[in-house]
Design an enzyme around this catalytic site. Structure first.
Site, short mmCIF file in Angstrom:
data_model
loop_
_atom_site.label_atom_id
_atom_site.label_comp_id
_atom_site.label_asym_id
_atom_site.label_seq_id
_atom_site.Cartn_x
_atom_site.Cartn_y
_atom_site.Cartn_z
N HIS A 156 0.84 -1.21 0.00
CA HIS A 156 0.00 0.00 0.00
C HIS A 156 0.87 1.25 0.00
CE1 HIS A 156 0.76 -0.72 4.28
NE2 HIS A 156 0.36 0.50 4.56
N HIS B 228 1.44 3.78 2.02
CA HIS B 228 2.08 4.44 3.17
C HIS B 228 3.60 4.43 3.02
CE1 HIS B 228 -1.48 4.16 6.17
NE2 HIS B 228 -1.43 5.32 5.57
N HIS C 190 6.00 1.74 3.75
CA HIS C 190 5.92 0.57 2.86
C HIS C 190 6.40 0.87 1.45
CE1 HIS C 190 3.59 -1.94 5.74
NE2 HIS C 190 3.41 -0.75 6.26
N HIS D 240 -7.58 -1.08 5.61
CA HIS D 240 -6.45 -0.20 5.98
C HIS D 240 -6.44 1.14 5.26
CE1 HIS D 240 -2.71 0.87 7.80
NE2 HIS D 240 -2.09 0.94 6.64
N GLU E 191 1.54 -8.16 10.09
CA GLU E 191 1.86 -6.97 10.87
C GLU E 191 1.33 -7.17 12.29
OE1 GLU E 191 -0.27 -3.82 11.79
OE2 GLU E 191 -1.94 -3.97 10.38
N HIS F 34 6.48 -5.45 12.03
CA HIS F 34 5.75 -4.18 12.11
C HIS F 34 5.09 -4.01 13.48
CE1 HIS F 34 3.33 -0.84 10.56
NE2 HIS F 34 3.90 -0.97 9.39
ZN LIG Z 1 0.00 1.40 6.52
#
Ligand SMILES: [Zn+2]
Length: 497
Positions: free
Chosen positions: A45, A47, A50, A133, A179, A390
């Site tokens: 994703h 973010h 990441h 998310h 995670e 994570h």
């Molecule tokens: Zn995230």
């Protein structure tokens, strides 16, 4: 697993401004020949933890192999990356990559759809699953030879206002990498937490204060905006809600286009009203920082890690009637991480200290799964091995205990640069000859009666045992034969002793 490796996510650490912000890529290849070591990069994703290092890895380090991410991630990642680049420049740091680098990097990306199966090369197959998310977030299923695994990225097991919950098939897995951000938290009703947030914001503006909501342009900004916009409508509030930059307005446009990736509720109401058409939200001019009167401002970046949100914070934090809302989790090293209810002074950089007299509200809702969600997913998938990533060590240690004792699964939480090794199941496919199959058709029934009770029924067990010989011939598939066939083929006589 022989040969090449997969890189899952290529993120950066928000709390560092030196080389530690990026992964140590020399661990993958000392010579910098990444294309021959990696079969692909998979990004879960948009973010930054990441994807933040991806343009650096492709454009500066020179990785040129395949990269996979979902369509929304491919659309939204350039906004996130460029926003971060501007923050770096704004902090007076050396720019790590240019906007052109970002665009060139994105050209190398292959976009994939949820549940689309992609054969990356002859050994590697991948398939994304919806992760909740943030918009476009995916978990990735991957098989390499006989080994199968899932890497979750970040996910949410409960739907929020603008996104659905994670969804995955029951897969046969050797490994699950999950995670564990909230590995030791069970969250109460989301409704109560949202009410608490709305109450804090409403109280502040009712008393003439200003509310600063530092967020990243995408994700929480949209979630909170839907929440506030609805509340403003219901309460008929006239206090302005602002977005700090054109960027977020642009992001909202993407959300409108990518509506099929959002929650069922957003999709259901889409015919009558697009949830991302915010009625009460307008864009913010810098001159408004000092304007009198109450307001609510969404400013980037999140966690007060620099940029415009930090600039506004410097002006608004010293005033008692103002409010700053922060996410429940801020990366160590950011100003957001240093703030608490009791903070009275905070160092925003090495020369500037700010008096903090405003109220601080920690948002207790987040788009990550909680402990229950992680346990539910691990139980549902029941992989042979679990790796936790994570998360904080004490939380991972606690979760490992639960996973091993309650689910009976092997669990690890390796630190950076540590290797975990475990065997994977190998299935060998073999043909069977007709006479071998015939020989295994005769049942061998056994009748068993429980002698302790009179009424117990007789149980019938089939105890057949089949024997054959596995043959291997060069260039041919494995085959199981009946022993007589082998005798015929080899010309050996049957001798009974
Ligand atoms: Zn995230």
């Amino acid at each position: 697993m022989n040969g090449k490796r997969i890189m899952f996510d290529c993120g950066m650490h928000m709390g560092y401004a030196d080389h530690r912000r990026y992964p140590d890529f020399s661990r993958i290849s000392k010579s910098g020949d990444f294309d021959n070591v990696l079969s692909c990069i998979i990004i879960t994703h948009f973010h930054l933890d990441h994807i933040g290092a991806l343009p650096y890895f492709t454009e500066v380090c020179g990785y040129n192999g395949p990269i996979y991410m979902t369509y929304p991630t491919k659309a939204l990642a350039p906004l996130m990356l460029d926003d971060y680049r501007k923050v770096m420049v704004g902090r007076g740091e050396e720019q790590q990559f240019t906007n052109e680098n970002i665009l060139n990097c994105m050209k190398k990306v292959t976009a994939v759809d949820i549940k689309q199966t992609v054969q990356v090369d002859k050994d590697l197959l991948i398939r994304p699953y919806y992760a909740g998310h943030v918009l476009g977030a995916a978990m990735f299923y991957a098989t390499m030879g006989d080994a199968a695994m899932v890497y979750t990225g970040d996910y949410n097991m409960t739907p929020d206002r603008h996104l659905g919950a994670a969804q995955i098939d029951r897969l046969h897995l050797d490994l699950l990498i999950t995670e564990s951000t909230y590995g030791k938290t069970i969250r109460d009703s989301k409704y109560a937490r949202e009410r608490e947030f709305l109450k804090a914001v409403h109280n502040c503006v009712a008393n003439g204060g200003k509310v600063l909501i530092p967020t990243f342009a995408l994700g929480r900004a949209q979630e909170l905006c839907i929440l506030l916009d609805d509340y403003w409508e219901r309460m008929n509030l006239k206090v302005p809600i602002y977005f700090s930059s054109g960027l977020t307005i642009q992001a909202n446009l993407y959300y409108k286009v990518l509506i099929s990736w959002t929650s069922q509720k957003v999709k259901d109401t889409y015919a009558t009203r697009n949830a991302f058409n915010f009625k009460n939200v307008q864009s913010f001019e810098r001159s408004l920082i000092h304007a009198p009167g109450p307001c609510v401002l969404f400013a980037t970046p999140g966690m007060l890690s620099g940029g415009f949100s930090l600039e506004v914070f410097k002006h608004w934090a010293p005033c008692e009637s103002n409010l700053i809302t922060l996410p429940g989790y801020c990366v160590a090293g950011t100003v957001g991480h240093k703030l608490s209810d009791k903070t009275t002074k905070v160092d925003v950089d090495k020369d500037t200290q700010i008096d903090v007299r405003c109220k601080i509200h920690r948002l207790s809702f987040s788009p990550h799964t909680d402990e229950k969600g992680i346990m539910d997913l691990v139980k549902f998938l029941s992989p042979k091995n679990v790796i936790l990533v994570h998360g904080e060590i004490k939380n991972m240690d606690y979760l490992k205990g639960r996973i091993e004792s309650e689910l009976g699964l092997q669990c690890y939480y390796p630190s950076n640069n540590e290797t975990v090794t475990f065997p994977t199941t190998h299935f060998v496919k073999a043909d069977a000859s007709a006479s071998f199959i015939r020989s295994s058709l005769t049942p061998n029934f056994k009748f068993v009666k429980d002698v302790t009770t009179e009424t117990a029924p007789v149980q019938v067990l089939d105890e057949r045992v089949t024997q054959g010989i596995l043959t291997m011939e060069k260039g041919q598939k494995l085959k199981i034969l009946h022993e007589d066939e082998v005798l015929t083929i080899t010309g050996t006589e049957h001798i009974e002793v």
